[in-house]
Design a protein around this motif. Structure first.
Motif, short mmCIF file in Angstrom:
data_model
loop_
_atom_site.label_atom_id
_atom_site.label_comp_id
_atom_site.label_asym_id
_atom_site.label_seq_id
_atom_site.Cartn_x
_atom_site.Cartn_y
_atom_site.Cartn_z
N ALA A 37 -10.67 -5.61 -0.11
CA ALA A 37 -10.82 -4.35 -0.83
C ALA A 37 -10.75 -3.16 0.14
N ILE A 38 -11.40 -3.28 1.29
CA ILE A 38 -11.36 -2.20 2.29
C ILE A 38 -9.95 -2.06 2.84
N GLU A 39 -9.32 -3.18 3.16
CA GLU A 39 -7.94 -3.14 3.69
C GLU A 39 -7.01 -2.46 2.69
N MET A 40 -7.10 -2.86 1.43
CA MET A 40 -6.23 -2.30 0.40
C MET A 40 -6.49 -0.80 0.22
N LEU A 41 -7.75 -0.43 0.25
CA LEU A 41 -8.11 0.98 0.08
C LEU A 41 -7.50 1.83 1.20
N VAL A 42 -7.70 1.43 2.44
CA VAL A 42 -7.20 2.22 3.57
C VAL A 42 -5.67 2.23 3.59
N GLN A 43 -5.06 1.09 3.30
CA GLN A 43 -3.60 1.02 3.31
C GLN A 43 -2.97 1.76 2.14
N SER A 44 -3.77 2.08 1.13
CA SER A 44 -3.22 2.75 -0.05
C SER A 44 -3.07 4.26 0.12
N PHE A 45 -3.65 4.82 1.17
CA PHE A 45 -3.54 6.28 1.31
C PHE A 45 -3.09 6.74 2.70
N PRO A 46 -1.98 6.20 3.21
CA PRO A 46 -1.52 6.69 4.52
C PRO A 46 -1.09 8.16 4.46
N GLY A 47 -0.49 8.58 3.36
CA GLY A 47 -0.06 9.98 3.23
C GLY A 47 -1.24 10.93 3.32
N PRO A 48 -2.27 10.77 2.47
CA PRO A 48 -3.44 11.65 2.55
C PRO A 48 -4.14 11.59 3.90
N MET A 49 -4.17 10.39 4.52
CA MET A 49 -4.83 10.29 5.82
C MET A 49 -4.07 11.12 6.86
N LEU A 50 -2.75 11.01 6.88
CA LEU A 50 -1.95 11.79 7.83
C LEU A 50 -2.06 13.28 7.54
N MET A 51 -2.10 13.64 6.25
CA MET A 51 -2.25 15.05 5.89
C MET A 51 -3.60 15.58 6.38
N SER A 52 -4.64 14.78 6.23
CA SER A 52 -5.97 15.19 6.70
C SER A 52 -5.97 15.36 8.21
N LEU A 53 -5.31 14.45 8.92
CA LEU A 53 -5.24 14.55 10.38
C LEU A 53 -4.48 15.80 10.81
N ARG A 54 -3.40 16.12 10.10
CA ARG A 54 -2.64 17.34 10.42
C ARG A 54 -3.50 18.58 10.17
N GLU A 55 -4.22 18.60 9.04
CA GLU A 55 -5.09 19.74 8.73
C GLU A 55 -6.18 19.88 9.78
#
Length: 92
Positions: A19-37
Motif C-alpha cells: 500500500a505504501i509502495e503503491m501510494l508513493v509510486q502513484s504521485f511522482p508528478g506531484p512529488m516533483l512539483m513539490s520539490l520544484r516549489e
C-alpha cells in the motif's frame, strides 16, 4: 530533485508494504512539483532535506525505529507546513 524523489520511492519500497509502495509510486508528478516549489520557496532547505535523508538512511541501517520515526515525522512535517503555506497564501 530526481534523486530526492527516487529516495522517497526507495524508502517506500523498503517498507515491504504494498500500500505504501503503491501510494508513493502513484504521485511522482506531484512529488516533483513539490520539490520544484520547495527549491524556489526555500532554496536552502534542500540541504536540510539532504541531511534528513542521510539521517533517515543511517537510522534504518541501525534499525533504530524510534529515531527513524522522529526524523521522518520532522521531514514530512516540514514539507506539510511548506505546502500548507503555499495553499493558503493570497493570490495576486
Amino acid at each position: 530533485m530526481g534523486l530526492s524523489a527516487a529516495f522517497h520511492v526507495r524508502i517506500a519500497t523498503c517498507t515491504h508494504n504494498p500500500a505504501i509502495e503503491m501510494l508513493v509510486q502513484s504521485f511522482p508528478g506531484p512529488m516533483l512539483m513539490s520539490l520544484r516549489e520547495a527549491q524556489v520557496a526555500a532554496p536552502l532547505m534542500g540541504h536540510k532535506g539532504t541531511e534528513e535523508h542521510r539521517e533517515l538512511a543511517e537510522t534504518i541501517q541501525r534499525r533504530d525505529l524510534d529515531t527513524a520515526t522522529t526524523v521522518m515525522r520532522a521531514h514530512l512535517g516540514r514539507t506539510a507546513e511548506r505546502v500548507s503555506s503555499v495553499e493558503t497564501s493570497p493570490t495576486d
